[in-house]
Design a protein around this motif. Sequence first.
Motif, PDB file in Angstrom:
ATOM      1  N   VAL A 101       0.843  -1.208   0.000  1.00 55.92           N
ATOM      2  CA  VAL A 101       0.000   0.000   0.000  1.00 55.92           C
ATOM      3  C   VAL A 101       0.876   1.255   0.000  1.00 55.92           C
ATOM      4  CG1 VAL A 101      -1.667   1.321   1.377  1.00 55.92           C
ATOM      5  CG2 VAL A 101      -2.005  -1.125   1.024  1.00 55.92           C
ATOM      6  N   GLY A 102       1.969   1.219   0.756  1.00 52.70           N
ATOM      7  CA  GLY A 102       2.893   2.355   0.799  1.00 52.70           C
ATOM      8  C   GLY A 102       3.525   2.615  -0.562  1.00 52.70           C
ATOM      9  N   GLN A 103       3.887   1.557  -1.275  1.00 54.17           N
ATOM     10  CA  GLN A 103       4.468   1.710  -2.609  1.00 54.17           C
ATOM     11  C   GLN A 103       3.456   2.288  -3.592  1.00 54.17           C
ATOM     12  OE1 GLN A 103       7.657   1.326  -3.617  1.00 54.17           O
ATOM     13  NE2 GLN A 103       8.050   1.073  -1.445  1.00 54.17           N
ATOM     14  N   ARG A 104       2.216   1.847  -3.483  1.00 53.61           N
ATOM     15  CA  ARG A 104       1.167   2.379  -4.357  1.00 53.61           C
ATOM     16  C   ARG A 104       0.967   3.871  -4.085  1.00 53.61           C
ATOM     17  NH1 ARG A 104      -3.771  -0.717  -3.258  1.00 53.61           N
ATOM     18  NH2 ARG A 104      -2.586  -2.403  -4.181  1.00 53.61           N
ATOM     19  N   GLN A 105       0.967   4.239  -2.815  1.00 57.72           N
ATOM     20  CA  GLN A 105       0.813   5.648  -2.446  1.00 57.72           C
ATOM     21  C   GLN A 105       2.003   6.467  -2.942  1.00 57.72           C
ATOM     22  OE1 GLN A 105      -1.790   7.153  -1.111  1.00 57.72           O
ATOM     23  NE2 GLN A 105      -0.781   9.140  -1.099  1.00 57.72           N
ATOM     24  N   ARG A 106       3.195   5.934  -2.840  1.00 64.67           N
ATOM     25  CA  ARG A 106       4.397   6.634  -3.306  1.00 64.67           C
ATOM     26  C   ARG A 106       4.347   6.845  -4.825  1.00 64.67           C
ATOM     27  NH1 ARG A 106       8.069   3.746  -0.755  1.00 64.67           N
ATOM     28  NH2 ARG A 106       7.916   5.079   1.049  1.00 64.67           N
ATOM     29  N   SER A 110       3.507  10.544  -9.289  1.00 61.50           N
ATOM     30  CA  SER A 110       2.732  10.915 -10.476  1.00 61.50           C
ATOM     31  C   SER A 110       2.229  12.345 -10.370  1.00 61.50           C
ATOM     32  CB  SER A 110       1.540   9.966 -10.649  1.00 61.50           C
ATOM     33  OG  SER A 110       1.975   8.649 -10.803  1.00 61.50           O
ATOM     34  N   LEU A 111       1.706  12.704  -9.215  1.00 61.00           N
ATOM     35  CA  LEU A 111       1.205  14.065  -9.018  1.00 61.00           C
ATOM     36  C   LEU A 111       2.331  15.087  -9.148  1.00 61.00           C
ATOM     37  CD1 LEU A 111      -1.259  13.421  -6.064  1.00 61.00           C
ATOM     38  CD2 LEU A 111      -1.869  14.155  -8.379  1.00 61.00           C
ATOM     39  N   LYS A 112       3.497  14.777  -8.598  1.00 61.61           N
ATOM     40  CA  LYS A 112       4.642  15.685  -8.709  1.00 61.61           C
ATOM     41  C   LYS A 112       5.077  15.844 -10.169  1.00 61.61           C
ATOM     42  CE  LYS A 112       6.490  14.711  -4.135  1.00 61.61           C
ATOM     43  NZ  LYS A 112       7.532  14.001  -3.373  1.00 61.61           N
ATOM     44  N   LEU A 113       5.124  14.729 -10.903  1.00 61.89           N
ATOM     45  CA  LEU A 113       5.530  14.807 -12.306  1.00 61.89           C
ATOM     46  C   LEU A 113       4.525  15.583 -13.146  1.00 61.89           C
ATOM     47  CD1 LEU A 113       7.125  11.338 -13.083  1.00 61.89           C
ATOM     48  CD2 LEU A 113       8.220  13.567 -13.132  1.00 61.89           C
ATOM     49  N   LEU A 114       3.240  15.439 -12.848  1.00 61.13           N
ATOM     50  CA  LEU A 114       2.237  16.226 -13.574  1.00 61.13           C
ATOM     51  C   LEU A 114       2.401  17.709 -13.284  1.00 61.13           C
ATOM     52  CD1 LEU A 114      -0.979  14.029 -13.346  1.00 61.13           C
ATOM     53  CD2 LEU A 114       0.313  14.635 -15.402  1.00 61.13           C
ATOM     54  N   ASP A 115       2.686  18.050 -12.034  1.00 57.65           N
ATOM     55  CA  ASP A 115       2.947  19.459 -11.700  1.00 57.65           C
ATOM     56  C   ASP A 115       4.156  19.977 -12.480  1.00 57.65           C
ATOM     57  OD1 ASP A 115       0.839  19.716  -9.955  1.00 57.65           O
ATOM     58  OD2 ASP A 115       2.045  19.352  -8.151  1.00 57.65           O
ATOM     59  N   LEU A 171       8.605   3.791 -17.134  1.00 50.85           N
ATOM     60  CA  LEU A 171       9.304   2.546 -17.474  1.00 50.85           C
ATOM     61  C   LEU A 171      10.026   1.950 -16.270  1.00 50.85           C
ATOM     62  CD1 LEU A 171      10.683   3.601 -20.973  1.00 50.85           C
ATOM     63  CD2 LEU A 171       8.907   1.878 -20.526  1.00 50.85           C
ATOM     64  N   LYS A 172      10.447   2.793 -15.329  1.00 52.56           N
ATOM     65  CA  LYS A 172      11.074   2.302 -14.100  1.00 52.56           C
ATOM     66  C   LYS A 172      10.030   1.791 -13.106  1.00 52.56           C
ATOM     67  CE  LYS A 172      13.560   5.443 -12.299  1.00 52.56           C
ATOM     68  NZ  LYS A 172      14.460   6.395 -11.673  1.00 52.56           N
ATOM     69  N   GLY A 173       8.768   2.135 -13.313  1.00 53.57           N
ATOM     70  CA  GLY A 173       7.703   1.682 -12.415  1.00 53.57           C
ATOM     71  C   GLY A 173       7.548   2.530 -11.164  1.00 53.57           C
ATOM     72  N   THR A 174       8.067   3.759 -11.190  1.00 57.03           N
ATOM     73  CA  THR A 174       8.005   4.609 -10.003  1.00 57.03           C
ATOM     74  C   THR A 174       6.800   5.548  -9.993  1.00 57.03           C
ATOM     75  OG1 THR A 174       9.440   6.250 -11.033  1.00 57.03           O
ATOM     76  CG2 THR A 174      10.506   4.554  -9.669  1.00 57.03           C
ATOM     77  N   ILE A 175       5.947   5.456 -11.024  1.00 55.25           N
ATOM     78  CA  ILE A 175       4.743   6.279 -11.062  1.00 55.25           C
ATOM     79  C   ILE A 175       3.556   5.394 -11.420  1.00 55.25           C
ATOM     80  CG2 ILE A 175       5.942   8.417 -11.662  1.00 55.25           C
ATOM     81  CD1 ILE A 175       5.051   7.999 -14.557  1.00 55.25           C
TER      82      ILE A 175
END
Length: 176
Positions: free
Chosen positions: A28-33, A38-43, A114-118
């Motif tokens: 759950v923590g990874q999903r939240q991260r 994603s929100l930071k990258l969109l900003d 591609l790294k799976g971080t978003i």
Amino acid sequence: MSPEEIREWSKFGILTVGGCLALRTYIVGQRQRRLENSLKLLDIFFENLEENDLSEWKRIFVNSSEPSGAKYGYFHSSHNQQIKFEYLFSEGPDDNGANNRIVQQIDLIAYDALKGTIDLRFIYSQLGQLMNTTYSWFGDGDNSIIAKHYPHFNKLMKKHSSKFKNWPTKVYSYCE
């Protein structure tokens, strides 16, 4: 059963439940991260665009449509000439560099995807029309502008294009 066996089985049960809870908390923590990333990258995406970039993109989108009379692979310029999309990446483009900036930002986001971080589904829900349209304009084939200069964007679209067809996305412009 002896009291020692009962105690050992109890310990085992408690450890198993604790391990499952810890694993679930981690997931759950990874999903939240990923969602926060994603929100930071969109900003960052919208901050790095200039004021008129999206309106320029919309203008090119409408002027490249079949109802506007544009041939496939072309758009009507501000001087009402049919111009190939690739000229939007040349010196002094008709869109003042808007598409170039948009594609650069999408390439940066694609690297993290591609790294799976978003959360790719969330990113696609916000930028899907921009991604699909610009990729169709500039990304056909291994010798395309996208493949040569924006490899992460190219790889992301090739890898996930079948998924993207079924995902909802925000619409920036309609073409009628």
